[in-house]
Design an enzyme around this catalytic site. Sequence first.
Site, PDB file in Angstrom:
ATOM      1  CG  ASP A   1      -2.663   4.273   2.831  1.00  0.00           C
ATOM      2  OD1 ASP A   1      -2.362   3.179   2.310  1.00  0.00           O
ATOM      3  OD2 ASP A   1      -3.447   4.373   3.792  1.00  0.00           O
TER       4      ASP A   1
ATOM      5  CD  GLU B   1      -3.299  -1.452   5.130  1.00  0.00           C
ATOM      6  OE1 GLU B   1      -3.355  -2.553   5.672  1.00  0.00           O
ATOM      7  OE2 GLU B   1      -2.887  -0.430   5.744  1.00  0.00           O
TER       8      GLU B   1
ATOM      9  CG  HIS C   1      -0.468   0.019   2.537  1.00  0.00           C
ATOM     10  ND1 HIS C   1      -0.155   1.192   3.204  1.00  0.00           N
ATOM     11  CD2 HIS C   1      -0.190  -0.978   3.416  1.00  0.00           C
ATOM     12  CE1 HIS C   1       0.270   0.910   4.424  1.00  0.00           C
ATOM     13  NE2 HIS C   1       0.281  -0.398   4.578  1.00  0.00           N
TER      14      HIS C   1
ATOM     15  CG  HIS D   1       0.539   2.164  12.647  1.00  0.00           C
ATOM     16  ND1 HIS D   1      -0.813   1.943  12.604  1.00  0.00           N
ATOM     17  CD2 HIS D   1       1.013   1.745  11.448  1.00  0.00           C
ATOM     18  CE1 HIS D   1      -1.131   1.397  11.421  1.00  0.00           C
ATOM     19  NE2 HIS D   1      -0.030   1.266  10.713  1.00  0.00           N
TER      20      HIS D   1
END
Length: 370
Positions: free
Chosen positions: A78, A139, A76, A344
């Site tokens: 993003d 995603e 992905h 993250h």
Amino acid sequence: MINEKRVLDRFLSYIQIDSPTKHEREFAEFLMDELKRLGFEVYMDKAGDSVGSNSGNVIAKLKGNTEGETLLFCAHMDTVSPGRGINPVIKDGIVFSDGTTVLGGDDKAGIAAILEAVETVIENDIDHGDLELVFTINEEGGLYGAKNLEYDRLNAKTAFVLDSGGDPGFIVIQGPAQNQINAKFIGKEAHAGAEPENGISAIQMAAEAISKMKLLRIDEETTANIGFISGGEATNIVTKEVEIHGEARSLNEEKLQAQTDHMVKCCQDAAEKFGGKVEVQVEKSYGAFKVEEDAEIVVKAKEACKNLGLEPATTTTGGGSDTNIINVNGISTVNLAVGMRLPHTVDEHIYIKDLENSARLVLEIIKVYA
Ligand code: ZN
Ligand code: CA
């Protein structure tokens, strides 16, 4: 055989092109130019229109020079926030951000591995079947790029998503289904000092419901959580409305249903007990997937790992990824680890060696199938 300097340069250039969820356009166009230069037929699908992104998914195809099976590789585009203005810092063979943003190795490590592998295939005229690449949008927002991908443009029946943490060699063959569960409790406002007996407290209803719920680790295959609560205005008002937002996940669809029903019932019972109302919404985020241990895709992925001296290990994830969605669309798909660490978070980092090994693994899988 892969170019170690080039795969690192590639990764560093990718993460410095901002592509937060729904704003993938600039990075998508950069990739499309690169893929055209390599000789791929390139297409951007219309998924962006339905998911509010300024870009669609990128689909790229290269004709094979053997009769080998068509393979799809996916990652992905993003990234999560804070993900603008990423400034990589290299220390002791590890790439970090400068501590103010994520690194974006989730999932640009996967994209760099795929592009490096296919460039190596092309420049060395290595045998390969038809290759299909998909780089998805959105995603992180809920797998929306993969959900809206134009699957009829793809021929592959076998796909590798490169979007998992852990050492290259880990092969994720099973992932959970997830439901979102949102409940709005509606009580009755009243002055908390003058006439509380005329009120119905939405906060009390929510508290009652949550206290009765089985949450967090339910069993080996099942988890549940209430993630946030909102409502209330002042201490002197009996609260009229409170919303709670939760989720449940399970590798087993029946257990997911049972846990979801349980959470909904706790909400309804609480509303009834206090004489209020509750509106519950359950939305399926994605279905579970499971690829059998003896499936060809797993056997071949393991073989590729062994050829490179990487220790293959199949594993289960608690998270969702494009893998869940692509599997549901009739393409046998596993998720390969690319070595992203602490994704993250602003402490996200990746070993340069893992970037190289991920590219080697994609290349070796192409060879094994050719
Ligand atoms: Zn990811
Ligand atoms: Ca992620």
